[in-house]
Scaffold this motif. Structure first.
Motif, PDB file in Angstrom:
ATOM      1  N   PRO A 295       0.786  -1.217  -0.141  1.00 23.97           N
ATOM      2  CA  PRO A 295       0.033  -0.268   0.018  1.00 23.97           C
ATOM      3  C   PRO A 295       0.859   1.262   0.041  1.00 23.97           C
ATOM      4  O   PRO A 295       1.722   1.498   0.809  1.00 23.97           O
ATOM      5  N   PRO A 297      -0.625   4.860  -0.158  1.00 24.57           N
ATOM      6  CA  PRO A 297      -1.644   5.880  -0.355  1.00 24.57           C
ATOM      7  C   PRO A 297      -1.119   7.309  -0.661  1.00 24.57           C
ATOM      8  O   PRO A 297      -1.596   7.814  -1.644  1.00 24.57           O
ATOM      9  N   SER A 300       0.720   7.128  -4.243  1.00 21.53           N
ATOM     10  CA  SER A 300      -0.263   7.101  -5.392  1.00 21.53           C
ATOM     11  C   SER A 300      -0.914   8.512  -5.640  1.00 21.53           C
ATOM     12  O   SER A 300      -1.147   8.923  -6.867  1.00 21.53           O
ATOM     13  N   LEU A 301      -1.122   8.995  -4.580  1.00 27.59           N
ATOM     14  CA  LEU A 301      -1.980  10.602  -4.876  1.00 27.59           C
ATOM     15  C   LEU A 301      -0.970  11.393  -5.368  1.00 27.59           C
ATOM     16  O   LEU A 301      -1.157  12.246  -6.154  1.00 27.59           O
ATOM     17  N   GLN A 304      -0.775  10.842  -8.951  1.00 24.10           N
ATOM     18  CA  GLN A 304      -2.030  11.451  -9.552  1.00 24.10           C
ATOM     19  C   GLN A 304      -1.851  12.818  -9.718  1.00 24.10           C
ATOM     20  O   GLN A 304      -2.258  13.309 -10.717  1.00 24.10           O
TER      21      GLN A 304
ATOM     22  N   GLU C 223     -13.292  10.438 -13.954  1.00 19.50           N
ATOM     23  CA  GLU C 223     -12.183   9.532 -14.185  1.00 19.50           C
ATOM     24  C   GLU C 223     -12.394   8.287 -15.002  1.00 19.50           C
ATOM     25  O   GLU C 223     -11.897   8.158 -15.977  1.00 19.50           O
ATOM     26  N   MET C 227     -11.149   7.420 -18.633  1.00 20.34           N
ATOM     27  CA  MET C 227      -9.835   6.407 -18.806  1.00 20.34           C
ATOM     28  C   MET C 227     -10.654   5.278 -19.882  1.00 20.34           C
ATOM     29  O   MET C 227      -9.954   4.837 -20.934  1.00 20.34           O
ATOM     30  N   LEU C 298     -12.235   9.453   0.617  1.00 19.58           N
ATOM     31  CA  LEU C 298     -12.577   9.934  -0.760  1.00 19.58           C
ATOM     32  C   LEU C 298     -13.384  11.181  -0.700  1.00 19.58           C
ATOM     33  O   LEU C 298     -13.028  12.094  -1.521  1.00 19.58           O
ATOM     34  N   LEU C 301     -10.492  13.919  -0.531  1.00 18.01           N
ATOM     35  CA  LEU C 301      -9.829  13.939  -1.727  1.00 18.01           C
ATOM     36  C   LEU C 301     -10.662  14.987  -2.721  1.00 18.01           C
ATOM     37  O   LEU C 301     -10.210  15.581  -3.449  1.00 18.01           O
ATOM     38  N   ILE C 305      -9.669  18.276  -4.533  1.00 15.30           N
ATOM     39  CA  ILE C 305      -9.973  18.360  -5.996  1.00 15.30           C
ATOM     40  C   ILE C 305     -10.731  19.630  -6.514  1.00 15.30           C
ATOM     41  O   ILE C 305     -10.163  20.408  -7.335  1.00 15.30           O
TER      42      ILE C 305
ATOM     43  N   ALA D 285      -6.987  -1.686 -13.163  1.00 14.72           N
ATOM     44  CA  ALA D 285      -7.393  -0.434 -13.430  1.00 14.72           C
ATOM     45  C   ALA D 285      -6.100   0.677 -13.313  1.00 14.72           C
ATOM     46  O   ALA D 285      -5.864   1.304 -14.177  1.00 14.72           O
ATOM     47  N   GLN D 286      -5.405   0.208 -12.272  1.00 15.20           N
ATOM     48  CA  GLN D 286      -4.329   1.186 -12.013  1.00 15.20           C
ATOM     49  C   GLN D 286      -3.055   0.728 -13.084  1.00 15.20           C
ATOM     50  O   GLN D 286      -2.685   1.913 -13.383  1.00 15.20           O
ATOM     51  N   THR D 296      -6.496   9.237 -12.339  1.00 10.93           N
ATOM     52  CA  THR D 296      -7.650   8.752 -11.641  1.00 10.93           C
ATOM     53  C   THR D 296      -7.306   8.739 -10.148  1.00 10.93           C
ATOM     54  O   THR D 296      -7.200   8.035  -9.511  1.00 10.93           O
ATOM     55  N   PRO D 297      -7.328   9.744  -9.682  1.00 12.66           N
ATOM     56  CA  PRO D 297      -7.101  10.405  -8.007  1.00 12.66           C
ATOM     57  C   PRO D 297      -8.057   9.430  -7.212  1.00 12.66           C
ATOM     58  O   PRO D 297      -7.540   8.829  -6.404  1.00 12.66           O
ATOM     59  N   LEU D 298      -9.308   9.470  -7.410  1.00  9.88           N
ATOM     60  CA  LEU D 298     -10.200   8.722  -6.706  1.00  9.88           C
ATOM     61  C   LEU D 298      -9.914   7.361  -6.963  1.00  9.88           C
ATOM     62  O   LEU D 298     -10.103   6.744  -5.825  1.00  9.88           O
ATOM     63  N   GLY D 299      -9.931   6.820  -8.164  1.00 11.94           N
ATOM     64  CA  GLY D 299      -9.788   5.324  -8.430  1.00 11.94           C
ATOM     65  C   GLY D 299      -8.540   4.962  -7.628  1.00 11.94           C
ATOM     66  O   GLY D 299      -8.326   3.763  -7.265  1.00 11.94           O
ATOM     67  N   SER D 300      -7.406   5.596  -7.671  1.00 13.43           N
ATOM     68  CA  SER D 300      -5.985   5.195  -7.164  1.00 13.43           C
ATOM     69  C   SER D 300      -6.357   5.142  -5.442  1.00 13.43           C
ATOM     70  O   SER D 300      -5.801   3.996  -4.986  1.00 13.43           O
ATOM     71  N   LEU D 301      -7.068   5.969  -5.052  1.00  8.43           N
ATOM     72  CA  LEU D 301      -6.979   6.107  -3.389  1.00  8.43           C
ATOM     73  C   LEU D 301      -8.056   4.895  -3.036  1.00  8.43           C
ATOM     74  O   LEU D 301      -7.796   4.148  -2.082  1.00  8.43           O
ATOM     75  N   ALA D 302      -9.019   4.553  -3.953  1.00  7.47           N
ATOM     76  CA  ALA D 302      -9.905   3.347  -3.608  1.00  7.47           C
ATOM     77  C   ALA D 302      -8.958   2.119  -3.623  1.00  7.47           C
ATOM     78  O   ALA D 302      -9.178   1.171  -2.875  1.00  7.47           O
ATOM     79  N   HIS D 303      -8.345   2.008  -4.588  1.00 12.50           N
ATOM     80  CA  HIS D 303      -7.369   0.945  -4.840  1.00 12.50           C
ATOM     81  C   HIS D 303      -6.456   0.842  -3.479  1.00 12.50           C
ATOM     82  O   HIS D 303      -6.298  -0.402  -2.995  1.00 12.50           O
ATOM     83  N   GLN D 304      -6.096   1.801  -3.024  1.00 12.64           N
ATOM     84  CA  GLN D 304      -5.045   1.810  -1.690  1.00 12.64           C
ATOM     85  C   GLN D 304      -5.947   1.292  -0.755  1.00 12.64           C
ATOM     86  O   GLN D 304      -5.397   0.534   0.182  1.00 12.64           O
TER      87      GLN D 304
END
Lengths: 333, 333, 333, 333
Positions: A295, A297, A300-301, A304, C223, C227, C298, C301, C305, D285-286, D296-304
């Motif tokens: 992980p 976080p 990753s941000l 982005q 997003e 993508m 989220l 964030l 944004i 996705a990442q 993909t800021p929210l997508g990346s954070l969701a992943h984390q």
């Protein structure tokens, strides 16, 4: 290029390959010239590689070079290099080669392509790759070199174009401990710190880690300075307080992102002349983290944020322009 | 409760109050004892305030104290302090007072409550608040003190319980430059760095900035060390490489979050004995950032991560346990 | 300004005030006109309030209005309203009042200011606030109204300017169940859904929750569409697939952020005419979350944004311009 | 496996490959059985593939199967399938094959391995891959199939184990429009929606997009419900309000993460029996987003967040346990 896929496949299924990699190459016999100043090959003569190769020449080495750019080759010829026509040609002449290339596919091509190094490499050669690439590709290259009885070491650098020119780079080296002294003799001509990080791939791993942490601290420093200044603090005072406290970091004390706080840094020169945002390749770190299920976080941000900055016109500006990106510009789109 | 809205309204519409605050108190007449070692009051004798007050006593000051805890008062009485029954009682005896309190409402109560400092404060008094609170509350307290012809300065500290005991704190001081020398004389008995940050509120502002940056770099350091170790790097080697490179920061070189990398730090003592995660109050920074409309993407995410950590059993552990939080624990919920 | 701290102190120490608030007002005696179409007051005649007040008039109500803008008052006078000179003047004439104001301080001023509603309010009055504000301020207003034997209800709206004009708003109502039917009779003239959410403050709480979730799903939709389109999917096909699957949400199926996917929405009109990014006030949600120590990674964030978007020229564009913000613009800064 | 690397290389250098892929296979001649109910092959008989293959049998198809698990094969044999010993054996018997495999390397092995499909595939065969994999791998597989004059289509599914058993899956299909009708005839026996998304890879692309948006909305829904409940809202009331407003989404109205709000969903069954957090593979996705440089800021954070949840004991729980992860547990680690 098949091995790339294989490396990834292996990685997904036996990640311990990393841990093992440190000890796999000790048996390679070294039959290289042992007298000092033996000839060196250099492939990749761009903004970083060009000055690095010149430093080898300045330090008395006979250097054989290749690049795809005619101008780069001409430039090195004038500096005294022996210019040849392919990576294979370099490898057929010398048994110690440094490569400095833009990314994964370039490294794979230069080593394993039709006229690549491995098509002519001499047994016992030492191949040092200073490109910043995926550690998995380094491990894969090392395997292929091993089959030719050659040693591959990854040795990415920290420090930018100016450090390359002045010979002040830091090299993070991965590969067998038995071969590190030989690599160090060469690399010391181009940098002032040469650090052995462990088995092959660990140099790239350290580089990937450094870049991720750097991105986090630079954006963090930008947010913090911006908020503090809005709170009424004088920028230099804020910098001084933070740097004598637990917030201290390189991004604040050495490369502060606020114009005018430090002299000579890119932020004080309209974010020109440093390390471009588009080169802040956090994609490597994210790919590695995703594969390892590690992980990250904030990493990753940060990735982005730099991604959006590249899309919004900051690609060519120094990466400390994160401070500028956070500013209120107000003009309507 | 209308004033709540008013404060917010003012803040949103005249944020420049911050910028102005530096110069509003110059006209306060100083009529305090000017000979050295004049008596000092101290209110708030907890883990931080207790040792701080003792250091004043050790350095020859006559100290009058108050706390709500009987035990804290008894402890100071034994150390030689003059114990009184309320903040008002302190303020009626001495004209220089240091306060060290847990949070906004405690500060407001101690200063403006029924038996608060301002009910008895002598004109010309110097009131130094070392609590970590919202800069807006500091500005408000300063306004109220000003009406009583007293000077309020904010002087939050960096450094924890050990630094408080050994007199090694750093003070970040906000308030009129004309009063800073007098404050510095007192604070130097409890810390080794006393930094003037600007007008009232800027001490707290610097503290808020420091904490946000610290949280970002500690979580960043945890992510980075974790990923690097998973990539096969030996932890101490990774720390050394990062600390000689652009990733260098206090969270890596002085307070490394990985057990065993540095001796004596909380991570090497099961994350005990340091600065608890639950005290990592990033809510202050987020409130300030929201009010100022200052973007802090990484700061906000760090806030959220520490918030989740508090919910998941890390509240009492040192804040470097972010490293532990990122680990794979695998056991099923 | 001491009350600022008091409000915060109360909040931190008795957060259960929220849970209790539902039952505190049942004892208020209702002595209002019970025949239908009794006169109604309306304060705040902006883009939302103006059309809302007009709908009351259209539905046969006698409406007494106030606003600080002369033009807004003139506009309502032409529509048939009785224009008076202050909130106090409204409250002295009618015993049912709707307020629609920009933010916390305006609400506080209109209710508790010198010529505010509470200075003249009749016992038994019903005061309905449709402003979007902090639920804590609603609770505070309700307490103050209660002292005057009047009932305060929070009733923020969902739906924008067009829904206000067409009487299609949704009202989320917080306040005593016993008073809800009376409030509903009035609100149904301006909206098609009137939902009782619970005790006072819960209407605002529901609004704050809705806005946070909306921001998350709009940025997420942006997003995802971005993508997918880069991956070669035709935008309308992608929308259709997502909306028949588990990704389905209002931001995709009703207000898609990609130009040309849906007709009539802001994204198909250059992001004009919708709900401006600068009004997407996620600061309310973040303040609430910070006070409650409720993790919203989220949501935080998304807040950041939109904060950056406001700084980069998107403040006046519809909030679905998040899609545009993520695009690659390439031009150099 | 070389082509995988090649696909990635191409991707990095000519991303337009995606856009072109839609039209590359139109010239493949279809010489398959055209009468209905021709025999079908099925490879990969796990939790998803097993029930899918059984549905083909139930609908009157003769089905030839392979899996590495003896038990899975035995299970299908009992259901009436013809069991063979390798993917090659399947391909030598039938000219329509469906594959349902865990991840990239399995797909690559089953198609291009020594005893893989392509070693024996008949010209004109239709190969439908329902695995969830990287769209780039799909494109690569399609290229290799094309060389054997066979058509490859990607057709990942939405809906879990229950939908597989009941034949209620949604298929997102990528591949040549000319071949879509033939694929649809087969897939309709296993699902109720069969959607053509575009050229090869677009089915996987749509799946990747759906999963990313789903993760964002599920975590967002969890944050929002958690905050609203802390604010005093009754959970079902909150759900109702949000679902009649702009926050509406599948994660709130169909799969609400709060226990007791909806009947029958995993959150109301201790987060058992749904879609496990560890299967929420946002890594795909990442990787795609990183390669495409798509922010993909929210997508990346969701992943984390899902990454950390897997590490903290939620791996086997339904992915709606994000709500549980955000809760305050308080017990000390």
């Amino acid at each position: 290029m098949a091995a790339l896929g294989k490396a990834r496949f292996l990685l997904q299924h036996k990640c311990s390959v990393y841990k093992l990699s440190g000890c796999r190459y000790f048996s390679v016999q070294s039959v290289r010239h042992s007298e000092s100043k033996s000839p060196v090959g250099f492939i990749g003569l761009g903004n970083m590689g060009g000055p690095m190769a010149k430093n080898l020449i300045k330090n008395g080495y006979s250097v054989t070079v290749f690049d795809v750019s005619e101008q780069s080759k001409e430039d090195l010829r004038k500096a005294g290099a022996n210019v040849v026509s392919s990576p294979a040609a370099v490898a057929s002449e010398v048994d110690t080669i440094v490569t400095m290339l833009p990314s994964n596919p370039h490294v794979i091509e230069v080593y394993t392509g039709k006229s690549g190094i491995l098509s002519t490499v001499k047994p016992g050669s030492l191949l040092i790759d200073s490109s910043t690439i995926d550690p998995m590709v380094s491990i894969d290259m090392a395997e292929q070199c091993s089959k030719k009885n050659a040693t591959f070491m990854d040795a990415p650098v920290s420090g930018g174009v100016l450090a390359a020119a002045s010979g002040a780079l830091t090299f993070m080296v991965g590969g067998p401990a038995s071969e590190f002294p030989a690599a160090k003799i060469i690399l010391e001509n181009m940098g002032k710190n040469v650090i052995h990080c462990g088995g092959v791939g660990t140099g790239e791993a350290a580089k990937v880690c450094n870049n991720m942490m750097l991105a986090i601290s630079m954006i963090g420093a930008s947010e913090t300075m911006n908020m503090g200044i809005k709170l009424g603090l004088e920028p230099k005072v804020l910098k001084d307080v933070l740097c004598t406290s637990s917030a201290r970091c390189w991004s604040l004390d050495t490369y502060n992102p606020v114009p005018g706080v430090l002299e000579g840094v890119p932020s004080s020169k309209d974010y020109q002349g440093g390390f471009a945002t588009e080169l802040m390749d956090l994609g490597l770190a994210q790919n590695v983290a995703t594969t390892l299920k590690s992980p990250t976080p904030l990493g990753s941000l940060a990735h982005q944020i730099y991604r959006v900055m590249c899309n919004k016109g900051y690609a060519r500006k120094d990466f400390s322009s994160a401070y500028m990106f956070l500013q209120d510009e107000k003009e309507e789109k």
